[in-house]
Scaffold this motif. Structure first.
Motif, PDB file in Angstrom:
ATOM      1  N   SER A  66     -27.858 -18.309  25.314  1.00 33.42           N
ATOM      2  CA  SER A  66     -26.797 -17.666  26.086  1.00 33.42           C
ATOM      3  C   SER A  66     -25.962 -18.680  26.876  1.00 33.42           C
ATOM      4  CB  SER A  66     -27.391 -16.628  27.043  1.00 33.42           C
ATOM      5  OG  SER A  66     -28.289 -17.247  27.932  1.00 33.42           O
ATOM      6  N   LYS A  67     -26.242 -19.965  26.720  1.00 34.02           N
ATOM      7  CA  LYS A  67     -25.515 -21.012  27.448  1.00 34.02           C
ATOM      8  C   LYS A  67     -24.343 -21.541  26.617  1.00 34.02           C
ATOM      9  CE  LYS A  67     -25.967 -25.470  29.646  1.00 34.02           C
ATOM     10  NZ  LYS A  67     -26.724 -26.688  29.751  1.00 34.02           N
ATOM     11  N   ILE A  68     -23.143 -21.457  27.163  1.00 31.78           N
ATOM     12  CA  ILE A  68     -21.953 -21.981  26.486  1.00 31.78           C
ATOM     13  C   ILE A  68     -21.958 -23.499  26.630  1.00 31.78           C
ATOM     14  CG2 ILE A  68     -19.434 -22.069  26.481  1.00 31.78           C
ATOM     15  CD1 ILE A  68     -19.470 -19.143  27.385  1.00 31.78           C
ATOM     16  N   ILE A  69     -21.893 -24.209  25.487  1.00 29.82           N
ATOM     17  CA  ILE A  69     -21.904 -25.676  25.518  1.00 29.82           C
ATOM     18  C   ILE A  69     -20.547 -26.277  25.160  1.00 29.82           C
ATOM     19  CG2 ILE A  69     -24.385 -25.839  25.111  1.00 29.82           C
ATOM     20  CD1 ILE A  69     -23.741 -26.534  22.179  1.00 29.82           C
ATOM     21  N   PHE A  70     -19.632 -25.451  24.652  1.00 28.55           N
ATOM     22  CA  PHE A  70     -18.262 -25.906  24.374  1.00 28.55           C
ATOM     23  C   PHE A  70     -17.338 -24.709  24.424  1.00 28.55           C
ATOM     24  CE2 PHE A  70     -14.801 -26.402  21.232  1.00 28.55           C
ATOM     25  CZ  PHE A  70     -14.078 -27.367  21.901  1.00 28.55           C
ATOM     26  N   GLY A  71     -16.185 -24.893  25.087  1.00 29.98           N
ATOM     27  CA  GLY A  71     -15.170 -23.850  25.123  1.00 29.98           C
ATOM     28  C   GLY A  71     -15.358 -22.944  26.326  1.00 29.98           C
ATOM     29  N   PRO A  72     -14.710 -21.818  26.271  1.00 28.45           N
ATOM     30  CA  PRO A  72     -13.892 -21.275  25.196  1.00 28.45           C
ATOM     31  C   PRO A  72     -12.530 -21.959  25.104  1.00 28.45           C
ATOM     32  CG  PRO A  72     -13.921 -19.758  27.040  1.00 28.45           C
ATOM     33  CD  PRO A  72     -14.854 -20.890  27.390  1.00 28.45           C
ATOM     34  N   VAL A  73     -12.010 -21.998  23.872  1.00 30.54           N
ATOM     35  CA  VAL A  73     -10.698 -22.574  23.601  1.00 30.54           C
ATOM     36  C   VAL A  73      -9.872 -21.577  22.798  1.00 30.54           C
ATOM     37  CG1 VAL A  73     -11.529 -24.958  23.671  1.00 30.54           C
ATOM     38  CG2 VAL A  73     -11.484 -23.740  21.486  1.00 30.54           C
ATOM     39  N   LYS A  74      -8.557 -21.732  22.876  1.00 35.40           N
ATOM     40  CA  LYS A  74      -7.656 -20.880  22.097  1.00 35.40           C
ATOM     41  C   LYS A  74      -7.717 -21.277  20.627  1.00 35.40           C
ATOM     42  CE  LYS A  74      -4.278 -20.050  25.736  1.00 35.40           C
ATOM     43  NZ  LYS A  74      -2.873 -20.206  26.127  1.00 35.40           N
ATOM     44  N   VAL A  75      -7.629 -20.286  19.764  1.00 35.54           N
ATOM     45  CA  VAL A  75      -7.565 -20.522  18.327  1.00 35.54           C
ATOM     46  C   VAL A  75      -6.460 -19.664  17.728  1.00 35.54           C
ATOM     47  CG1 VAL A  75      -9.987 -21.197  18.030  1.00 35.54           C
ATOM     48  CG2 VAL A  75      -9.359 -18.782  17.853  1.00 35.54           C
ATOM     49  N   ARG A  76      -6.195 -19.902  16.467  1.00 38.69           N
ATOM     50  CA  ARG A  76      -5.179 -19.175  15.698  1.00 38.69           C
ATOM     51  C   ARG A  76      -5.889 -18.680  14.448  1.00 38.69           C
ATOM     52  NH1 ARG A  76      -1.481 -21.510  11.737  1.00 38.69           N
ATOM     53  NH2 ARG A  76       0.464 -20.381  11.718  1.00 38.69           N
ATOM     54  N   THR A  77      -5.964 -17.359  14.265  1.00 36.65           N
ATOM     55  CA  THR A  77      -6.685 -16.801  13.119  1.00 36.65           C
ATOM     56  C   THR A  77      -5.720 -16.083  12.177  1.00 36.65           C
ATOM     57  OG1 THR A  77      -7.225 -14.736  14.270  1.00 36.65           O
ATOM     58  CG2 THR A  77      -8.792 -16.576  14.505  1.00 36.65           C
ATOM     59  N   GLY A  78      -6.274 -15.363  11.216  1.00 34.00           N
ATOM     60  CA  GLY A  78      -5.500 -14.769  10.129  1.00 34.00           C
ATOM     61  C   GLY A  78      -4.367 -13.852  10.545  1.00 34.00           C
ATOM     62  N   ARG A  79      -3.276 -13.990   9.819  1.00 35.73           N
ATOM     63  CA  ARG A  79      -2.102 -13.145  10.014  1.00 35.73           C
ATOM     64  C   ARG A  79      -2.264 -11.866   9.197  1.00 35.73           C
ATOM     65  NH1 ARG A  79       2.179 -16.956   6.983  1.00 35.73           N
ATOM     66  NH2 ARG A  79       0.755 -18.561   7.592  1.00 35.73           N
ATOM     67  N   ALA A  80      -1.350 -10.927   9.354  1.00 37.69           N
ATOM     68  CA  ALA A  80      -1.362  -9.695   8.568  1.00 37.69           C
ATOM     69  C   ALA A  80      -1.366 -10.061   7.080  1.00 37.69           C
ATOM     70  CB  ALA A  80      -0.153  -8.837   8.913  1.00 37.69           C
ATOM     71  N   GLY A  81      -2.251  -9.438   6.338  1.00 39.86           N
ATOM     72  CA  GLY A  81      -2.384  -9.725   4.915  1.00 39.86           C
ATOM     73  C   GLY A  81      -3.377 -10.832   4.608  1.00 39.86           C
ATOM     74  N   TYR A  82      -3.789 -11.585   5.620  1.00 39.49           N
ATOM     75  CA  TYR A  82      -4.762 -12.676   5.470  1.00 39.49           C
ATOM     76  C   TYR A  82      -5.772 -12.619   6.624  1.00 39.49           C
ATOM     77  CZ  TYR A  82      -1.398 -14.654   2.198  1.00 39.49           C
ATOM     78  OH  TYR A  82      -0.547 -14.851   1.145  1.00 39.49           O
TER      79      TYR A  82
END
Length: 165
Positions: A66-82
């Protein structure tokens, strides 16, 4: 260097404006209200070290128990259709200097976890719309850090749903 960063930022903002604005649905990041309420609560805590991807809030972090060792960081994930698939996966392939022949693009620090979907770096701002082709895009620094903390077989817990997908 400062001038180049300003130019890249201006291009990203102009592109975002044409495609609905930074923070808009599909822009690759949650709006300000959602970001203020976000907290890392869903990811598994009983599998040891795990990579966590929150699609709803466009966040990534790594935790050990339950220990966070990195982040949280912003990400960019799949667009509509992907859409980036949700579920519990495991890293099955790692390629530090992968080249996508499908999209003709460099994917540094690629860690594949579901079909062709991978955690990897991109050379554009994370907020650049409309999103990825299903991968979890990160900054070079964040992808390199994830590379050093994860290994083959590491679990990747992907959950939620990106707005607009």
């Amino acid at each position: 260097m400062k001038r180049l960063r300003a130019r890249v930022a201006a291009v990203a903002l102009a592109t975002a404006g044409l495609l609905g604005g930074v923070g808009a649905v599909g822009a690759g990041q949650a709006d300000a209200v959602t970001q203020a309420r976000w907290s890392p609560t869903h990811c598994l805590t009983n599998v040891g070290r795990v990579a966590c991807v929150d699609l709803t809030h466009q966040r990534f972090w790594i935790q050990d128990g339950s220990k966070i060792i990195f982040g949280p960081v912003k990400v960019r994930t799949g667009r509509a259709g992907y859409v980036t698939r949700d579920g519990l996966f495991h890293i099955y392939s790692r390629q530090r200097n992968h080249w996508s022949t499908l999209y003709n693009v460099e994917m540094p620090y690629s860690q594949f976890f579901s079909g062709g979907e991978a955690l990897h770096a991109v050379f554009i701002p994370i907020s650049t719309p409309p999103g990825s082709h299903g991968c979890v895009n990160m900054t070079m620094h964040d992808a390199a850090t994830a590379w050093n903390l994860l290994k083959l077989g590491s679990p990747v817990d992907v959950y939620g749903r990106k707005p607009g997908t």
